[in-house]
Design an enzyme around this catalytic site. Structure first.
Site, short mmCIF file in Angstrom:
data_model
loop_
_atom_site.label_atom_id
_atom_site.label_comp_id
_atom_site.label_asym_id
_atom_site.label_seq_id
_atom_site.Cartn_x
_atom_site.Cartn_y
_atom_site.Cartn_z
N ASN A 114 0.63 -1.17 0.12
CA ASN A 114 0.17 0.15 -0.09
C ASN A 114 0.80 1.27 -0.07
OD1 ASN A 114 0.37 -1.38 2.61
ND2 ASN A 114 -0.37 0.59 3.49
N HIS A 152 -13.89 -0.32 0.01
CA HIS A 152 -13.40 1.12 -0.09
C HIS A 152 -12.11 1.37 -0.94
CE1 HIS A 152 -10.34 2.22 2.98
NE2 HIS A 152 -10.69 1.06 3.60
N CYS A 210 -2.08 5.18 8.12
CA CYS A 210 -2.06 4.57 9.56
C CYS A 210 -0.96 5.22 10.30
CB CYS A 210 -2.12 3.24 9.61
SG CYS A 210 -3.38 2.36 8.26
C1 PLP Z 1 -6.42 -0.43 3.55
C2 PLP Z 1 -5.71 -1.68 3.78
C3 PLP Z 1 -6.09 -2.66 4.62
C4 PLP Z 1 -7.19 -2.29 5.66
O1 PLP Z 1 -8.51 -2.38 4.86
P1 PLP Z 1 -9.81 -1.57 5.78
O2 PLP Z 1 -11.00 -2.06 5.09
O3 PLP Z 1 -9.39 -0.32 5.82
O4 PLP Z 1 -9.83 -2.17 7.11
C5 PLP Z 1 -5.39 -3.74 4.67
N1 PLP Z 1 -4.59 -4.17 3.98
C6 PLP Z 1 -3.96 -3.16 3.06
C7 PLP Z 1 -2.71 -3.72 2.16
C8 PLP Z 1 -4.68 -2.03 2.74
O5 PLP Z 1 -4.10 -1.14 1.81
#
Ligand code: PLP
Length: 395
Positions: free
Chosen positions: A158, A208, A331
């Site tokens: 991410n 999302h 985060c």
């Molecule tokens: C955004 C994300 C998550 C968490 O997902 P949520 O639906 O926001 O809890 C987990 N892993 C990765 C790689 C992400 O980008």
């Protein structure tokens, strides 16, 4: 100087809901409010829709509908896969010790799940990555133990967009009883994902991140794999995940995945051009470093570090110019620690602080890219002018 624009370049943090997704959801927030567990027709019609959403998602991921379990988010799916696998292993083997393999660059939903397990006495190996953020399948093999319950490795990172060699890792684990889970939250809806072709036992996704609403996700659990429940409750999700189904969001999730799947090829060809233009032009800023893999990266992700500046200052100044970007991870943006991902690819602390992640979407235009390049170049220069550690020749 160009006129001020508004450019949302933080699509890895979250995306806007697609208008057709919203339209798909609305009847389930008004007309179809029955509980799918009820026997009367007002509930049963919702149950049918729920089943159809599961089928639509399974068809795209290349699995059976019964292998898809709806959850409240990507984080829940990640927690469930790992904790559920470990608990199932402990119960089956009548022990209180086992081993987990993951990487140093996972999302906090995986990393902090592993930390919580460590506090309960579970051994966790955090595999290193190379300078591009890639895990080596040989490292997975070398670190496997007889008591390795699960290997958890993300599909795409991410923060830097690097795509991991999931198929190769699955080959290493073939025929072993260790489960293989991938956090595919950044991949699903963005690059083709076929669970059978990948060879994983479990895979998480989150709505999302691909234009469904926040607060809905799913976990693929291959038929024949048994993990413990995370949310006990009623008999929903084949008795594996309690909680009255979030039908509107689930319908939205199915619709968003269909749209993403249909538009992926065209979208990605266009995105890659914009991304590469952004990468080429931002690389011309002196003392800038592209982070992540040069080619094995998500189509919409451009990520950098700029020496002698603070990422947070860069973000605030870009925000003042109308650009929404990120230092890498939503985060970690509240803490002053540099990103664990950037440290893991070998960047020193002081350089890792100067990070910028730009994640594009279907909406991003060439004009947006031109605007981003102009503003980032200008803001980096302005910040360096004030920096006491920046060498004179860069000011
Ligand atoms: C955004 C994300 C998550 C968490 O997902 P949520 O639906 O926001 O809890 C987990 N892993 C990765 C790689 C992400 O980008």
């Amino acid at each position: 100087m160009s006129d001020k624009r508004f450019v949302y370049a933080d699509n890895a943090a979250t995306t806007s809901v697609h208008p057709e997704v919203l339209a798909e959801m609305i009847p389930y927030l008004s007309e179809f409010y029955g509980n799918p567990s009820s026997l009367y027709s007002k509930g049963q019609v919702v149950k049918e829709r729920l089943d159809s959403a599961r089928e639509r998602i399974a068809a795209i991921l290349g699995c059976d509908a019964r292998e898809i379990y709806f959850t409240s988010c990507g984080s829940e799916s990640d927690n469930w896969a790992i904790k559920g696998a470990v608990e199932a292993y402990l119960a089956k083997n009548k022990t209180d010790k086992c081993h987990v393999i993951t990487t140093k660059i996972e999302h906090h939903a995986v990393l902090n799940t592993c930390k919580a397990l460590e506090k309960k006495g579970i051994d966790v190996t955090y595999l290193p990555v190379d300078k591009y953020g890639r895990v080596s399948p040989e490292d997975v093999e070398k670190n496997l133990r007889d008591d390795t319950a699960i290997v958890a490795i993300m599909y795409a990172n991410n923060e830097i967009g690097t795509i991991e060699p999931i198929e190769e890792i699955a080959k290493v684990l073939e025929g072993k009883k260790t489960l293989f889970f991938t956090d595919a939250v950044q991949a699903v809806g963005h690059i083709p994902v076929d669970v059978k072709k990948l060879g994983v036992d479990m895979l998480s996704l989150s709505g999302h991140k691909f234009r469904a609403p926040k607060g809905v996700g799913a976990l693929y659990i291959r038929k024949g794999v048994t993990i413990k429940n995370l949310v006990d409750g009623g008999g929903q999700e084949n008795n594996k995940r309690g909680g009255t189904e979030n039908i509107a969001s689930i319908m939205g999730l199915a619709k968003a995945l269909e749209i993403a799947n249909e538009e992926m090829q065209d979208d990605n060809a266009r995105l890659a051009v914009l991304r590469d233009d952004l990468i080429r032009r931002l690389s011309e800023i002196p003392e800038s470093i592209l982070t992540g893999h040069p080619t094995k990266r998500l189509p919409g992700t451009a990520s950098f570090v700029f020496k002698y500046i603070e990422g947070e200052s860069l973000l605030l100044m870009l925000d003042a110019e109308g650009i929404s970007a990120s230092t890498g991870s939503a985060c970690s943006s509240k803490s002053l620690e540099p990103s664990h991902v950037l440290l893991s690819i070998g960047l020193p602390h002081e350089i890792a602080h100067g990070s910028l992640r730009l994640t594009l979407s279907h909406e991003t235009t060439q004009e947006d890219v031109d605007y981003i390049v102009e503003k980032v170049t200008d803001v980096v220069k302005r910040l360096r002018a004030f920096s006491p550690i920046c060498p004179k020749e860069l000011k």
